[in-house]
Design an enzyme around this catalytic site. Structure first.
Site, PDB file in Angstrom:
ATOM      1  N   ASP A  66       0.810  -1.230   0.000  1.00  0.00           N
ATOM      2  CA  ASP A  66       0.000   0.000   0.000  1.00  0.00           C
ATOM      3  C   ASP A  66       0.845   1.282   0.000  1.00  0.00           C
ATOM      4  O   ASP A  66       0.618   2.182   0.819  1.00  0.00           O
ATOM      5  CB  ASP A  66      -0.917   0.032   1.228  1.00  0.00           C
ATOM      6  N   GLU A 241     -10.882  -0.944  -3.707  1.00  0.00           N
ATOM      7  CA  GLU A 241     -10.157  -0.215  -2.665  1.00  0.00           C
ATOM      8  C   GLU A 241      -8.997   0.535  -3.304  1.00  0.00           C
ATOM      9  O   GLU A 241      -8.828   0.548  -4.524  1.00  0.00           O
ATOM     10  CB  GLU A 241      -9.640  -1.192  -1.601  1.00  0.00           C
TER      11      GLU A 241
END
Length: 520
Positions: A66, A241
């Site tokens: 991420d 996401e």
């Protein structure tokens, strides 16, 4: 003469440890004489115009995911999630670089100790600088729908620091966004400041819904839209996401991740709009797994080199050999645009020029390996020494520089290889190597059985460096030395269809550089 490279020629060979250490020093010295220093001096302000992380992906060591990026004080910064089980995700590290090659780790820039309400699952940091401060937005506690109503606390927080490396401390003592709005889980935020008017926005969302909200000038509170609302849904088709926003040529690019984060279908798609509020209509998928390179590629950031139109996509992916969902690593590749502004599909490239002085993306079997002078060097081993990249190419073009620095043995490239841990030619796959005795040879190893496929004579000097290339398309294999237009060896064999790529030295010390593997 070692021209046919038989396994039996290595039987009984041994090397005194102290002699081996001296030989390794010799190899490193030879490498250092080829290029001054272990890394080129950094030219501040230069444009790092690369096709990929040419010193190797992953570009930093460790399990991370991420990533988001920033440019602070002339340095490139990457802020990732620590890719661990949820209960161990209690801190965030950061990495900085002057050139996208040499990276410095800054541990614990944010920890749960500095956020009173965060206990686990500290995710997806998003950095931004404003008001003379550095802000870091993060998700924590993996809050689920209905839990805030039951008194459970979690969501998107904001921390502040005086320096890019922190320490960051909670700015408001509670989540900035602690509830579900429009079905969006409060995670995976990205903060974008529009250069048109200075307005800051926060894009976020999990559970297949995405929202955008305004940030006030203080950067720690939410504003409202003209209709009085704070959250506007912008969910594009297939959104899961990993929101990311950037601007190029007056157009607003919204990127996101699709598929399941532990699955092979994890990928990145994008949309383009004339407004930071959308509408965002899915255009295409631009990053996905490559079964020859890595799986689970997603949750990206975008990095533009200041003053240029050089762009990179920074993301996480899972190495082919890793089954644990948390075993994710950081990578970047070049991101190109067509004339109409469309993002071209990103190709995950495999290179390593060793300019960072590191080899953590290689796995070694035997030998004593070190990086010096932009070369991967190994001392003469008691049998053979191999180092592999975690790849699985079938049709390929495999390039490297090779030098036999010491000994009477051979050194070269291993490809389409499996059963890697077996020694003394115990792997299964092909090997093309050169010998100071004056040959280049192509052969195959089948779990201990060595077969010479073809060899050719060469004028080779000990310690001299040669450009070695292997091409393999189906059963057709060619080997080139220096002259990359005319093959020294062309052979046909269909024993092995795909496998890993690596380098090998047998009964010799050797050094390797400028490694590149690509699909043919």
């Amino acid at each position: 003469m070692v021209s046919s490279f038989p396994s039996s020629s290595l039987a009984g060979f041994s090397l005194d440890i102290s002699a081996g250490a001296s030989l390794l020093n010799l190899i490193i010295g030879l490498a250092m004489s080829a290029e001054t220093g272990s890394a080129a001096p950094v030219e501040r302000g230069a444009v790092p115009d690369y096709t990929t992380s040419e010193a190797g992906n992953p570009f930093v060591e460790g399990w991370y995911a991420d990533p988001d990026t920033a440019i602070y004080e002339g340095l490139y910064w990457v802020y990732p999630t620590s890719s661990l089980p949820y209960d161990q995700q209690t801190y965030l590290d950061a990495f900085s670089s002057p050139d996208l090659v040499h990276w410095t780790k800054h541990p614990n820039v944010l920890t749960a100790a500095n956020v009173s309400w965060a206990t686990r699952a500290i995710w997806a940091p998003a950095p931004v600088a404003r008001n003379g401060k550095y802000y870091l937005y993060f998700g924590a506690n993996d809050i689920q729908e209905g839990e805030p109503e039951r008194g459970l606390v979690g969501g998107i927080g904001v921390a502040v620091a005086d320096r890019p490396e922190g320490p960051y401390v909670d700015a408001i003592g509670k989540p900035l966004i602690g509830e579900y709005h429009n079905g969006a889980q409060p995670i995976d935020q990205d903060v974008f400041v529009d250069d048109a008017d200075g307005q800051a926005y926060i894009y976020y969302g999990g559970h297949s819904h995405a929202n955008v909200a305004k940030l006030n000038a203080d950067m720690v509170s939410l504003g409202t839209f003209d209709d009085g609302t704070q959250f506007r849904e912008i969910t594009p088709e297939n959104y899961v996401e990993g929101s990311q926003m950037f601007k190029r040529g007056g157009a607003y690019y919204f990127m996101w991740s699709e598929g399941g984060w532990t699955g092979p279908d994890y990928s990145v798609s994008y949309a383009v709009a004339d407004s930071p509020l959308g509408p965002f209509v899915r255009r295409a998928r631009v990053l996905q797994q490559d079964p020859a390179v890595a799986r689970g590629s997603g949750h990206n950031a975008v990095l533009r080199v200041p003053g240029s139109d050089v762009w990179y996509i920074v993301y996480h992916r899972r190495p082919l050999a890793e089954a644990d969902g948390n075993h994710r690593v950081l990578a970047y590749d070049r991101m190109y645009f067509d004339g109409d502004g469309a993002i071209r599909p990103v190709k995950m490239l495999v290179k390593d020029n060793f300019a960072d002085g590191r080899m953590f993306n290689w796995k070694t079997y035997g030998g004593r390996w070190a990086v010096a002078g932009r070369r991967l060097a190994v001392a003469a081993a008691d049998a053979d020494a191999r180092a592999f990249l975690d790849t699985n190419f079938s049709s390929l073009v495999f390039d490297a520089t090779v030098a036999v620095a010491e000994g009477t043995g051979d050194a070269g490239l291993v490809f389409r290889a499996t059963n890697l841990s077996a020694g003394a030619d115990g792997f299964r796959g092909y090997y093309a190597g050169i010998s100071p005795a004056g040959t280049v040879a192509l052969g195959k190893s089948d779990a201990g059985t060595w077969t010479l496929l073809q060899e050719a004579s060469l004028d080779i000097a000990a310690a001299a460096e040669y450009n070695l290339r292997v091409t393999a398309v189906g059963s057709e294999i060619s080997v080139f030395v220096n002259d990359l237009a005319q093959a020294k060896i062309t052979a046909t064999d269909e024993s092995f269809a795909s496998g890993a790529n690596g380098v090998q030295a047998r009964n010799s010390g050797a050094r390797f550089g400028s490694v590149s593997v690509a699909e043919a």
